[in-house]
Design an enzyme around this catalytic site. Structure first.
Site, PDB file in Angstrom:
ATOM      1  N   LYS A 190     -10.723  18.203  24.161  1.00  0.00           N
ATOM      2  CA  LYS A 190     -11.939  18.745  24.365  1.00  0.00           C
ATOM      3  C   LYS A 190     -13.055  18.185  23.417  1.00  0.00           C
ATOM      4  O   LYS A 190     -13.125  18.046  22.265  1.00  0.00           O
ATOM      5  CB  LYS A 190     -11.750  20.200  23.775  1.00  0.00           C
ATOM      6  CG  LYS A 190     -12.968  20.912  24.444  1.00  0.00           C
ATOM      7  CD  LYS A 190     -13.111  22.349  23.628  1.00  0.00           C
ATOM      8  CE  LYS A 190     -13.929  22.204  22.234  1.00  0.00           C
ATOM      9  NZ  LYS A 190     -15.320  21.694  22.609  1.00  0.00           N
ATOM     10  N   GLY A 193     -13.507  18.561  12.536  1.00  0.00           N
ATOM     11  CA  GLY A 193     -14.575  19.261  12.609  1.00  0.00           C
ATOM     12  C   GLY A 193     -14.986  19.967  11.175  1.00  0.00           C
ATOM     13  O   GLY A 193     -14.487  19.602  10.240  1.00  0.00           O
ATOM     14  N   SER A 194     -15.513  21.054  11.428  1.00  0.00           N
ATOM     15  CA  SER A 194     -15.997  21.978  10.082  1.00  0.00           C
ATOM     16  C   SER A 194     -14.650  22.622   9.375  1.00  0.00           C
ATOM     17  O   SER A 194     -13.897  22.798  10.210  1.00  0.00           O
ATOM     18  CB  SER A 194     -17.109  22.834  10.416  1.00  0.00           C
ATOM     19  OG  SER A 194     -16.392  23.996  11.223  1.00  0.00           O
ATOM     20  N   THR A 195     -14.704  22.692   8.159  1.00  0.00           N
ATOM     21  CA  THR A 195     -13.728  23.286   7.366  1.00  0.00           C
ATOM     22  C   THR A 195     -13.550  24.806   7.851  1.00  0.00           C
ATOM     23  O   THR A 195     -12.163  25.375   7.797  1.00  0.00           O
ATOM     24  CB  THR A 195     -13.997  23.141   5.724  1.00  0.00           C
ATOM     25  OG1 THR A 195     -14.112  21.875   5.746  1.00  0.00           O
ATOM     26  CG2 THR A 195     -12.802  24.001   5.049  1.00  0.00           C
ATOM     27  N   VAL A 224     -14.029  26.309  11.030  1.00  0.00           N
ATOM     28  CA  VAL A 224     -13.296  26.360  11.929  1.00  0.00           C
ATOM     29  C   VAL A 224     -11.942  26.025  11.765  1.00  0.00           C
ATOM     30  O   VAL A 224     -10.985  26.234  12.208  1.00  0.00           O
ATOM     31  CB  VAL A 224     -13.980  25.780  13.115  1.00  0.00           C
ATOM     32  CG1 VAL A 224     -13.116  25.585  14.654  1.00  0.00           C
ATOM     33  CG2 VAL A 224     -15.425  26.247  13.592  1.00  0.00           C
ATOM     34  N   GLY A 225     -11.797  24.798  11.202  1.00  0.00           N
ATOM     35  CA  GLY A 225     -10.280  24.159  10.662  1.00  0.00           C
ATOM     36  C   GLY A 225      -9.531  25.185  10.295  1.00  0.00           C
ATOM     37  O   GLY A 225      -8.388  25.426  10.496  1.00  0.00           O
ATOM     38  N   GLU A 282      -8.760  17.228  10.276  1.00  0.00           N
ATOM     39  CA  GLU A 282      -9.834  16.443   9.528  1.00  0.00           C
ATOM     40  C   GLU A 282     -11.135  17.068   9.222  1.00  0.00           C
ATOM     41  O   GLU A 282     -11.841  17.229  10.608  1.00  0.00           O
ATOM     42  CB  GLU A 282      -9.951  15.262  10.278  1.00  0.00           C
ATOM     43  CG  GLU A 282      -8.767  14.227  10.543  1.00  0.00           C
ATOM     44  CD  GLU A 282      -8.427  13.488   9.166  1.00  0.00           C
ATOM     45  OE1 GLU A 282      -8.982  13.470   8.413  1.00  0.00           O
ATOM     46  OE2 GLU A 282      -7.476  12.876   9.413  1.00  0.00           O
ATOM     47  N   CYS A 296     -18.546  12.601   7.907  1.00  0.00           N
ATOM     48  CA  CYS A 296     -17.728  13.486   7.005  1.00  0.00           C
ATOM     49  C   CYS A 296     -17.478  12.560   5.881  1.00  0.00           C
ATOM     50  O   CYS A 296     -17.141  13.053   4.862  1.00  0.00           O
ATOM     51  CB  CYS A 296     -16.539  13.942   7.595  1.00  0.00           C
ATOM     52  SG  CYS A 296     -15.571  12.585   8.508  1.00  0.00           S
ATOM     53  N   GLU A 324     -21.758  20.662   1.869  1.00  0.00           N
ATOM     54  CA  GLU A 324     -21.701  19.312   2.788  1.00  0.00           C
ATOM     55  C   GLU A 324     -23.142  19.643   3.676  1.00  0.00           C
ATOM     56  O   GLU A 324     -23.384  20.408   4.324  1.00  0.00           O
ATOM     57  CB  GLU A 324     -20.844  19.212   3.811  1.00  0.00           C
ATOM     58  CG  GLU A 324     -20.768  18.004   4.588  1.00  0.00           C
ATOM     59  CD  GLU A 324     -19.444  18.234   5.680  1.00  0.00           C
ATOM     60  OE1 GLU A 324     -19.052  19.098   6.273  1.00  0.00           O
ATOM     61  OE2 GLU A 324     -19.111  17.140   5.640  1.00  0.00           O
TER      62      GLU A 324
END
Ligand code: NAD
Length: 438
Positions: free
Chosen positions: A137, A190-192, A194-195, A212, A246, A339
């Site tokens: 995706k 992606g972002s922390t 959503v991770g 990541e 990142c 970030e």
């Protein structure tokens, strides 16, 4: 671009299950040959892919060419893996013991918008090489190159359904990768924030996951460093891809004795960054991805923020933001802790080695970083002490396809790339064969 629905995603996963069976039944040498053909198809289409990325993402043409070349290289590198998926023969009493590296089945890869091509390849290339099928995706804003790469896979002769690109929303398609029982692993970049939700969702089925995530990396400049080189290259360590990286070294730590001198050298280097039309070969930094993202970046530099100096940017269409250096800042200022994911860097002084390590580690992130010194002992001591997955000494290099990449702490879980990445797409199976009668 039409977005896939949950039903589309389920159908794609069912096709992937079938494709994986036929892929896995092929001889290892045939899988390797098809991956090499795929790499060559990407190579032949490199210029087209690069221009697609310039138009879709605003990447500079120089960067976009490098990114398309990276997809080719990653495929070539992992095309060697199908014939080298070694298990081990382990000495035991009464028989023979062997281990096998079995594929996981279907792997879901979720990609962010900042490096659409490379990040996709870092997931799908080793996953395919290990014998899996992939559903991928792309980010909502940047699906075009991924779709083209999916077409190239088919043109190269990969079985139908083996690598499927599903443009769609994270909460629909991405989430279905997490909940669908036939997806054996999710690779998320992606972002922390959503991770963390992906990791929590995967725990329901004890699903394998690689994450990541974000970063707030330190660029540490000691007084004994080649200051001219450290200052001349520091802008590119943070402003490359307009800071939407990142690994961006968005905190510069400078030893107090050389702080003023470093800032004097940094200013012309920052003003010298060529910001402009990404299709111009001379451009070093293009625009940001979207108006919404520019507003996010700008919010980190409110009126009255301590701007030491900034570069220029063109007027006219484009979500422009200038290279911006903030100093002096407090260690607790949000811009030094959060970030930004844009062309904004904060500079602080430090006293000695211990102080530098303390400041560098004062973050929940731990992705990358740089250390500038001529003292090899210090370079190694500080490299070992900084809690980050990817450090460079006298360099801002972050990612090489032949070396492992990933984060400490909340920058991620697991490693991509390098010689061991294929193992992350397999399960180890142990088989004992009795040779002695009971
Ligand atoms: P994001 O987390 O919003 O989105 C990333 C991807 O996840 C997109 O494809 C999105 O559609 C999908 N997604 C969103 N919500 C989802 C959900 N609930 N379930 C499943 N999928 C979902 O991040 P972004 O804004 O696209 O990217 C920027 C972030 O990515 C930054 O924080 C950056 O540091 C990070 N990043 C990390 C690396 C790395 O390798 N460590 C590389 C690039 C980007």
């Amino acid at each position: 671009m039409a977005m896939c629905t949950e039903d589309d995603t389920d159908q794609a996963i069912a096709r992937a299950v079938r494709a994986q069976r036929s892929w896995n039944a092929l001889a290892p040498a045939d899988r390797a040959r098809l991956l090499r053909r795929f790499a060559e198809a990407v190579d032949a289409d490199r210029e087209h892919l690069a221009w697609l990325e310039v138009q879709n993402s605003g990447h500079t043409i120089g960067n976009a060419r490098g990114e398309a070349g990276n997809v080719r290289d990653v495929l070539h590198y992992y095309s060697a893996a199908p014939e080298r998926l070694f298990g081990r023969q382990i000495p035991v009493a009464g028989g023979v013991n062997a281990t096998f590296q079995e594929p996981l089945g279907v792997v879901g890869v979720i990609v962010p918008w900042n490096f659409p091509m490379p990040i996709a390849a870092w997931g799908f290339a080793p996953a395919l090489a290990a014998g899996n099928a992939v559903v991928l995706k792309p980010a909502e804003l940047t699906p075009l190159t991924a779709i083209r790469i999916g077409e190239l896979a088919l043109e190269a002769g990969l079985p139908e359904g083996l690598l499927q690109v599903l443009p769609g929303q994270g909460a629909v398609v991405g989430q279905r990768f997490v909940t669908h029982p036939d997806v054996g692993k999710v690779v998320f970049t992606g972002s922390t924030q959503v991770g963390k939700s992906i990791m929590a969702g995967c725990s329901e089925q004890v699903k394998r996951v690689t994450l990541e995530l974000g970063g707030k990396s330190a660029n540490i400049v000691f007084a004994d460093a080649d200051l001219e080189r450290a200052a001349a290259t520091a802008p590119y360590g943070v402003f490359d891809n307009a800071g939407q990286d990142c690994c961006a070294r968005s905190r510069i730590l400078v030893q107090r004795a050389v702080y003023e001198r470093f800032m004097d050298l940094l200013e012309p280097a920052v003003r010298g960054v060529v910001v402009g039309d990404p299709s111009d070969e001379k451009t070093e930094m293009g625009p940001l991805i979207s108006a919404q993202h520019r507003a996010r970046v700008a919010a980190h530099v409110p009126d009255g923020a301590p701007v030491a100096f900034r570069g220029e940017h063109p007027s006219g269409p484009g979500f422009w933001y200038p290279p911006t250096v903030l100093a002096p800042v407090d260690l607790d200022d949000p811009v030094f802790a959060e970030e930004v994911f844009g062309p904004v860097v904060a500079v602080v002084p430090f006293d000695d080695e211990a102080d530098a390590v303390r400041i560098a580690n004062r973050t929940d992130y731990g992705l990358s970083g740089s250390i500038w010194t001529r003292d090899v002992g210090r370079a190694l001591r500080v490299s070992r002490a900084v809690q980050a997955g990817n450090l460079s000494v006298n360099s801002h290099a972050s990612v090489r396809y032949s070396t492992p990449f990933g984060g400490f702490k909340q920058s991620g879980l697991g490693r991509e790339l390098g010689p061991d990445a294929v193992d992350a797409f397999t399960e180890t199976k142990n088989v004992f064969i009795a040779t002695e009668p009971d």
